[in-house]
Design a protein around this motif. Structure first.
Motif, mmCIF file in Angstrom:
data_model
loop_
_atom_site.group_PDB
_atom_site.id
_atom_site.type_symbol
_atom_site.label_atom_id
_atom_site.label_comp_id
_atom_site.label_asym_id
_atom_site.label_seq_id
_atom_site.Cartn_x
_atom_site.Cartn_y
_atom_site.Cartn_z
ATOM 1 N N LEU A 76 -9.447 4.295 -7.567
ATOM 2 C CA LEU A 76 -8.979 3.449 -6.469
ATOM 3 C C LEU A 76 -7.879 4.127 -5.668
ATOM 4 O O LEU A 76 -7.628 3.769 -4.517
ATOM 5 C CB LEU A 76 -8.452 2.116 -7.027
ATOM 6 N N VAL A 77 -7.246 5.142 -6.280
ATOM 7 C CA VAL A 77 -6.169 5.879 -5.609
ATOM 8 C C VAL A 77 -6.693 7.156 -4.963
ATOM 9 O O VAL A 77 -6.401 7.452 -3.805
ATOM 10 C CB VAL A 77 -5.044 6.212 -6.611
ATOM 11 N N ILE A 78 -7.497 7.917 -5.716
ATOM 12 C CA ILE A 78 -7.934 9.228 -5.244
ATOM 13 C C ILE A 78 -9.083 9.125 -4.247
ATOM 14 O O ILE A 78 -9.076 9.772 -3.196
ATOM 15 C CB ILE A 78 -8.369 10.105 -6.437
ATOM 16 N N ASN A 79 -10.078 8.324 -4.569
ATOM 17 C CA ASN A 79 -11.291 8.312 -3.752
ATOM 18 C C ASN A 79 -11.862 6.891 -3.659
ATOM 19 O O ASN A 79 -12.964 6.617 -4.126
ATOM 20 C CB ASN A 79 -12.337 9.264 -4.360
ATOM 21 N N PRO A 80 -11.109 5.967 -3.036
ATOM 22 C CA PRO A 80 -11.603 4.580 -2.948
ATOM 23 C C PRO A 80 -12.834 4.487 -2.051
ATOM 24 O O PRO A 80 -12.934 5.185 -1.045
ATOM 25 C CB PRO A 80 -10.411 3.828 -2.339
ATOM 26 N N LYS A 81 -13.743 3.630 -2.416
ATOM 27 C CA LYS A 81 -14.951 3.424 -1.612
ATOM 28 C C LYS A 81 -15.465 2.016 -1.862
ATOM 29 O O LYS A 81 -15.202 1.422 -2.915
ATOM 30 C CB LYS A 81 -16.017 4.464 -1.938
ATOM 31 N N PRO A 82 -16.192 1.453 -0.906
ATOM 32 C CA PRO A 82 -16.702 0.088 -1.076
ATOM 33 C C PRO A 82 -17.715 0.021 -2.210
ATOM 34 O O PRO A 82 -18.470 0.966 -2.438
ATOM 35 C CB PRO A 82 -17.361 -0.217 0.276
ATOM 36 N N PRO A 83 -17.722 -1.091 -2.958
ATOM 37 C CA PRO A 83 -18.676 -1.222 -4.058
ATOM 38 C C PRO A 83 -20.107 -1.272 -3.551
ATOM 39 O O PRO A 83 -20.385 -1.760 -2.462
ATOM 40 C CB PRO A 83 -18.282 -2.538 -4.731
ATOM 41 N N THR A 84 -21.006 -0.739 -4.366
ATOM 42 C CA THR A 84 -22.425 -0.750 -4.024
ATOM 43 C C THR A 84 -23.078 -2.027 -4.548
ATOM 44 O O THR A 84 -22.476 -2.794 -5.301
ATOM 45 C CB THR A 84 -23.136 0.461 -4.649
ATOM 46 N N ARG A 85 -24.324 -2.233 -4.150
ATOM 47 C CA ARG A 85 -25.079 -3.402 -4.613
ATOM 48 C C ARG A 85 -25.202 -3.397 -6.128
ATOM 49 O O ARG A 85 -25.045 -4.434 -6.788
ATOM 50 C CB ARG A 85 -26.464 -3.397 -3.956
ATOM 51 N N LEU A 86 -25.485 -2.228 -6.716
ATOM 52 C CA LEU A 86 -25.623 -2.141 -8.165
ATOM 53 C C LEU A 86 -24.308 -2.455 -8.876
ATOM 54 O O LEU A 86 -24.299 -3.037 -9.961
ATOM 55 C CB LEU A 86 -26.107 -0.740 -8.562
ATOM 56 N N GLU A 87 -23.197 -2.071 -8.272
ATOM 57 C CA GLU A 87 -21.904 -2.376 -8.884
ATOM 58 C C GLU A 87 -21.615 -3.874 -8.844
ATOM 59 O O GLU A 87 -21.015 -4.424 -9.786
ATOM 60 C CB GLU A 87 -20.808 -1.574 -8.186
ATOM 61 N N PHE A 88 -22.024 -4.547 -7.775
ATOM 62 C CA PHE A 88 -21.895 -6.003 -7.722
ATOM 63 C C PHE A 88 -22.753 -6.648 -8.818
ATOM 64 O O PHE A 88 -22.301 -7.556 -9.532
ATOM 65 C CB PHE A 88 -22.316 -6.533 -6.347
ATOM 66 N N ILE A 89 -23.986 -6.180 -8.949
ATOM 67 C CA ILE A 89 -24.884 -6.719 -9.985
ATOM 68 C C ILE A 89 -24.292 -6.474 -11.363
ATOM 69 O O ILE A 89 -24.275 -7.363 -12.233
ATOM 70 C CB ILE A 89 -26.282 -6.075 -9.864
ATOM 71 N N ASN A 90 -23.797 -5.263 -11.568
ATOM 72 C CA ASN A 90 -23.194 -4.915 -12.843
ATOM 73 C C ASN A 90 -22.029 -5.840 -13.186
ATOM 74 O O ASN A 90 -21.900 -6.331 -14.316
ATOM 75 C CB ASN A 90 -22.699 -3.465 -12.762
ATOM 76 N N THR A 91 -21.177 -6.123 -12.200
ATOM 77 C CA THR A 91 -20.021 -6.988 -12.412
ATOM 78 C C THR A 91 -20.443 -8.418 -12.723
ATOM 79 O O THR A 91 -19.894 -9.068 -13.632
ATOM 80 C CB THR A 91 -19.105 -6.968 -11.175
ATOM 81 N N VAL A 92 -21.442 -8.922 -11.996
ATOM 82 C CA VAL A 92 -21.930 -10.287 -12.229
ATOM 83 C C VAL A 92 -22.518 -10.417 -13.636
ATOM 84 O O VAL A 92 -22.235 -11.383 -14.359
ATOM 85 C CB VAL A 92 -22.978 -10.679 -11.164
ATOM 86 N N VAL A 93 -23.326 -9.428 -14.046
ATOM 87 C CA VAL A 93 -23.918 -9.460 -15.388
ATOM 88 C C VAL A 93 -22.822 -9.417 -16.447
ATOM 89 O O VAL A 93 -22.868 -10.160 -17.436
ATOM 90 C CB VAL A 93 -24.899 -8.281 -15.561
ATOM 91 N N GLN A 94 -21.816 -8.567 -16.227
ATOM 92 C CA GLN A 94 -20.739 -8.441 -17.213
ATOM 93 C C GLN A 94 -19.929 -9.730 -17.335
ATOM 94 O O GLN A 94 -19.623 -10.188 -18.436
ATOM 95 C CB GLN A 94 -19.805 -7.288 -16.819
ATOM 96 N N LEU A 95 -19.577 -10.322 -16.195
ATOM 97 C CA LEU A 95 -18.809 -11.566 -16.229
ATOM 98 C C LEU A 95 -19.613 -12.699 -16.863
ATOM 99 O O LEU A 95 -19.062 -13.545 -17.581
ATOM 100 C CB LEU A 95 -18.368 -11.946 -14.808
ATOM 101 N N THR A 96 -20.919 -12.731 -16.608
ATOM 102 C CA THR A 96 -21.784 -13.744 -17.215
ATOM 103 C C THR A 96 -21.824 -13.569 -18.731
ATOM 104 O O THR A 96 -21.714 -14.543 -19.490
ATOM 105 C CB THR A 96 -23.207 -13.652 -16.630
ATOM 106 N N PHE A 97 -21.969 -12.328 -19.168
ATOM 107 C CA PHE A 97 -21.973 -12.046 -20.607
ATOM 108 C C PHE A 97 -20.649 -12.482 -21.239
ATOM 109 O O PHE A 97 -20.630 -13.123 -22.291
ATOM 110 C CB PHE A 97 -22.209 -10.548 -20.835
ATOM 111 N N ASN A 98 -19.536 -12.119 -20.586
ATOM 112 C CA ASN A 98 -18.219 -12.493 -21.110
ATOM 113 C C ASN A 98 -18.066 -14.014 -21.203
ATOM 114 O O ASN A 98 -17.502 -14.541 -22.161
ATOM 115 C CB ASN A 98 -17.114 -11.918 -20.226
ATOM 116 N N ALA A 99 -18.565 -14.719 -20.187
ATOM 117 C CA ALA A 99 -18.470 -16.178 -20.177
ATOM 118 C C ALA A 99 -19.251 -16.783 -21.336
ATOM 119 O O ALA A 99 -18.798 -17.743 -21.983
ATOM 120 C CB ALA A 99 -18.978 -16.722 -18.840
ATOM 121 N N PHE A 100 -20.427 -16.231 -21.624
ATOM 122 C CA PHE A 100 -21.226 -16.705 -22.760
ATOM 123 C C PHE A 100 -20.494 -16.489 -24.072
ATOM 124 O O PHE A 100 -20.479 -17.366 -24.950
ATOM 125 C CB PHE A 100 -22.587 -15.989 -22.780
ATOM 126 N N ILE A 101 -19.876 -15.309 -24.222
ATOM 127 C CA ILE A 101 -19.134 -15.013 -25.456
ATOM 128 C C ILE A 101 -17.999 -16.016 -25.641
ATOM 129 O O ILE A 101 -17.809 -16.589 -26.728
ATOM 130 C CB ILE A 101 -18.572 -13.574 -25.415
#
Length: 222
Positions: A76-101
């Protein structure tokens, strides 16, 4: 997540699911392999602030323990860039998994997953591979391989010179690359223990976060 998964949509989806127990999303793009050492692109290189703050024995010990956080925030400091579609999907899946746990098992198992993930990337024998790969333990050599038994549980990540020479070759085939070109790889400096790597990194005053080959990107001001 290794950028090579992007070549296969099915593997990308499987990888997103398999990494869920880590407790946090991790999606690595290909700049690290393609632009190794580039001061403006390679987020694997510690910042100047890190090199200055953690240059003592105790400082390097802290740096190793905090390494997961540097890997999270350094890009985020050296080479910040906008998140990609796959990164959004990855984050949603991860948060959903965490919520289930948390919903079905409570906060303690969630804390266990997160703390375990952090410890595994810090002062842990297997985490020695993060330092063993590119920190300059031998002058003039910026990439090192490790051929020990921990490769059996890390998908051959120790075959790092082979990986950089042939980044599209899957980890399961990297030992075969070494076998075919043994005359090249056997003569290069290599590590025999990731635990020893951590010890030498912390205790040797000649090695630290600054011991990296860094290349100036063309067009940048001095």
């Amino acid at each position: 997540m290794n950028a090579l998964y992007l070549f296969n949509p099915l593997r990308t989806r499987v990888a997103i699911l398999l990494q869920s127990p880590l407790g946090r999303s991790i999606f690595r793009r290909g700049e690290y392999t393609n632009y190794q050492g580039d001061e403006a692109i390679d987020t694997d290189i510690p910042t100047l602030l890190e090199a200055r703050l953690f240059d003592t024995t105790f400082g390097k010990f802290l740096w190793v323990c905090l390494q997961p956080f540097f890997y999270i925030f350094r890009p985020l400091v050296i080479n910040p860039k906008p998140p990609t579609r796959l990164e959004f999907i990855n984050t949603v899946v991860q948060l959903t998994f965490n919520a289930f746990i948390v919903y079905f098992l409570g906060w303690k198992p969630m804390a266990y997953l997160l703390i375990g993930s952090i410890l595994a990337m810090g002062l842990h024998p297997v985490a020695g591979h993060f330092i063993s790969e590119h920190y300059m333990f031998s002058k003039g050599f910026e990439t090192y391989s490790y051929y020990g038994p921990l490769n059996w549980i890390t998908f051959n990540v120790g075959y790092h010179n082979e990986h950089h020479d042939f980044p599209a070759v899957p980890g399961s085939r990297l030992p075969e690359v070494k076998r075919i070109a043994r005359e090249f790889y056997d003569t290069m400096p290599q590590h025999t223990s990731w635990t020893r790597v951590l010890y030498d990194f912390i205790m040797d005053p000649a090695v630290g976060p600054y011991a990296r080959v860094k290349r100036r990107q063309r067009g940048l001001a001095s």
